[in-house]
Design an enzyme around this catalytic site. Sequence first.
Site, PDB file in Angstrom:
ATOM      1  N   LYS A  91       0.831  -1.203   0.000  1.00 50.22           N
ATOM      2  CA  LYS A  91       0.000   0.000   0.000  1.00 50.22           C
ATOM      3  C   LYS A  91       0.875   1.267   0.000  1.00 50.22           C
ATOM      4  CE  LYS A  91      -3.397  -2.812  -0.056  1.00 50.22           C
ATOM      5  NZ  LYS A  91      -4.198  -3.387   1.011  1.00 50.22           N
TER       6      LYS A  91
HETATM    7  C1  LIG Z   1      -5.141  -4.407   1.516  1.00 48.36           C
HETATM    8  C2  LIG Z   1      -6.612  -4.363   1.547  1.00 48.36           C
HETATM    9  C3  LIG Z   1      -7.345  -4.730   2.676  1.00 48.36           C
HETATM   10  C4  LIG Z   1      -6.754  -5.391   3.886  1.00 48.36           C
HETATM   11  O1  LIG Z   1      -5.668  -4.812   4.421  1.00 48.36           O
HETATM   12  P1  LIG Z   1      -4.628  -5.665   5.298  1.00 48.36           P
HETATM   13  O2  LIG Z   1      -3.830  -4.579   5.943  1.00 48.36           O
HETATM   14  O3  LIG Z   1      -3.827  -6.497   4.357  1.00 48.36           O
HETATM   15  O4  LIG Z   1      -5.394  -6.472   6.270  1.00 48.36           O
HETATM   16  C5  LIG Z   1      -8.705  -4.529   2.650  1.00 48.36           C
HETATM   17  N1  LIG Z   1      -9.340  -4.049   1.575  1.00 48.36           N
HETATM   18  C6  LIG Z   1      -8.672  -3.724   0.461  1.00 48.36           C
HETATM   19  C7  LIG Z   1      -9.429  -3.177  -0.704  1.00 48.36           C
HETATM   20  C8  LIG Z   1      -7.293  -3.885   0.407  1.00 48.36           C
HETATM   21  O5  LIG Z   1      -6.636  -3.592  -0.720  1.00 48.36           O
END
Ligand SMILES: *Cc1c(COP(=O)(O)O)cnc(C)c1O
Length: 385
Positions: free
Chosen positions: A190
């Site tokens: 991210k």
């Molecule tokens: C990455 C992501 C999540 C979950 O995040 P984590 O930190 O990996 O638990 C939830 N929703 C979307 C759309 C994501 O891209």
Amino acid sequence: MKPAKTQQLPFIPYGRQIITEEDIQAVVDVLHSDWLTTGPNVAQFEKAVCRFVDTSFGVAVSSGTAALHAAMYAIGIGPDDEVIVPAMTFVATANCIVYQGGRPVFCDVDSHTLLLDPEKIRQHITQRTKAIIAVDYAGQPCDYGALRKIADEYNLILVADGCHALGAKENEESVGRLADLTVFSFHPVKHITTCEGGMVMTDDAEMAEKMRLFRNHGISSDHRQREENGTWYYEMIDLGYNYRISDLQCALGSSQLQKLPRWLEQRRSIARKYDAKFASIPAVRPLAVRSDVSHAYHLYVVKLADSKQRTRVFRELRDENIGVNVHYLPVHLHPFYQDNFATFPGQCPCAEAAYGQILSLPMYPGLTADDVERVCDSLQRAVEK
Ligand SMILES: *Cc1c(COP(=O)(O)O)cnc(C)c1O
């Protein structure tokens, strides 16, 4: 065994983190301090993200998924409650509803943007609908004006899964402010990372307080507060979880956040290069971008005009060491949802058709102009075969 390739170029992943010496120092400083888990860096990181997206409260937790779960808890989702989610998202967007005993109701997306289609939401609203979770797919904000209108009309809570969209804006308003609750993830792919981590943003003090309890077993004061107040007494007032994030992680997050404006610019600049290139390749169609948004480009997603090419093109790019990916298999097609929630193929035709055509191309701040060119050339060669 495959024959060894001659002159294999280095692997380009679809996304990756950048960790600077400054980041490392910030983490080392915490290791030398008194607090490893909930300490001063947690609140500092929460405040910094609040300032960045302009919200009153941020509650940091151990993952984006935990943040989604906390949001569902805060809005009181329970058995028999329905929550509308887009079919085109990561499974966690729907799973968080199931954790609370609720039922995700899958809504189709717009074919051009792959964002929740406001026109298609109304048909899914029942007496049991409590909320909508909008997903800012790839980093593009949904049409929050239209979503807010529907939410107000039916008295629904609007939640944003902004895990792709830290730094995105709609009409100069940041993702984080556009829904009642907004969730971010700090997973390494991210925009900024805390290794694992997430945060819920809101202007509602009561919901923020609920989520602070929820991340700490439902206990009404944390270890640090008790020490400061000189008391041993605590009460568990509701069932919560251990969803705490550590001071170490939050120090990393604060340090990463300082780089975010520059990284967003770099992501946008890479997107412009891809856009310019694909403007002259009709077989490759970038997703549409709405006119009033500032896109955060967590992903750069293209649709191949000919879905029959997708699997071959994917394989050829991977064979050339280019880490393309597919985001996502529509959630209602996963066996768990078909088996437990009677979802079925054909339920969300736009998401399903898009799934056969999409490719996520490499997109991260460290990607060089040469890398972008290499990706474009390989993709062009593959689609023109
Ligand atoms: C990455 C992501 C999540 C979950 O995040 P984590 O930190 O990996 O638990 C939830 N929703 C979307 C759309 C994501 O891209």
